[in-house]
Enzyme design. Sequence first.
Site: not given
Length: 333
Positions: A83-84, A174, A202, A204, A228, A245
């Site tokens: 995403s980043n 994810y 992961k 988040s 996350g 992460v």
Amino acid sequence: MALSTRLALPLRPALAALCQAAPRQHRGLSTPMGPGHTLDLGGIFPPLATPFSPMQEVDYAQLEGNLRLYASIPFRGLVVLGSNGEYPYLAPRERLAVVSCVRQALPRDRLLLAGSGCESTQATIELTVSMAEAGADVALVVTPCYYRGAMTSAALVQHYTEVADASPIPTLLYSVPANTGLDLPLEAVLTLAQHPNIVGIKDSSGDITRMGLMVHKTRQEDFQVLAGSASFLLASYALGASGGVCALANVLGAPLCQLDRLCREGRWQEARNLQHRLIEPNVAVTRQFGIPGLKKAMEWFGYYGGPCRAPLAPLSPAQVEELRGTFSANGWL
């Protein structure tokens, strides 16, 4: 060039042989009771920001410059096209070029995780195969979400099973509901944890109860949970997560690796003190100001941040000052 689903299946090598490429580096806290992990994900992974030029083209020279700086930080590996990394804004050719660039610069003892999730199962398989060919060690597969109402637990289990069956590299689930509006259901995670080519998740969501249950319920599987976000890293480790992460690792990579080490050594008071100083900066570069805030903060610590790709807009002068104040108040500037 991406291969079709039909061509992907014969390419799948033995999972055990693939996982030998990543040596185990961590013991203790992050390793749940049960079978040993064939692929050790213990440690900190920065989800790399993708550098763009003023003309909003991918700036590979600046990417390589950031990678040289990150080489001195004891990350377990790097994540690209998360995403980043502004993954949705990159063309397929750019995605593969970024993975190739990072792979060439990254030491072989560090893992390269690459985002390959698409809305359709077929497209996800094709991109995952291409990511493997470009040098990725693990495929990070976000939940498909455009037809959110149809993404039942059964549909998601089917999707991830087909992807993992066809993938020549291990798959990491994810779940990022802040971006997708969809949380990968716990029952789906527990089912998918039994797949031999799905090595972890992961998560988040920030739901610590959910993360604790994932660790607890998969302790007999070869499955690892990664936090996350840096905001709940210590809490995740206390419950048995393997690593993190964390967007903030693009900016404060060394302190996050220090937090990882303190938790593994059981130095909880020191870890708690450090965690407290990381929460507000992390919120600022994620939920509050997002990727424009992350890239601006990177510049204060010697990295290239640069512009985001439109329609993401830069911070206003007032937002920049607020962001700087957050880092300063916690002793980072």
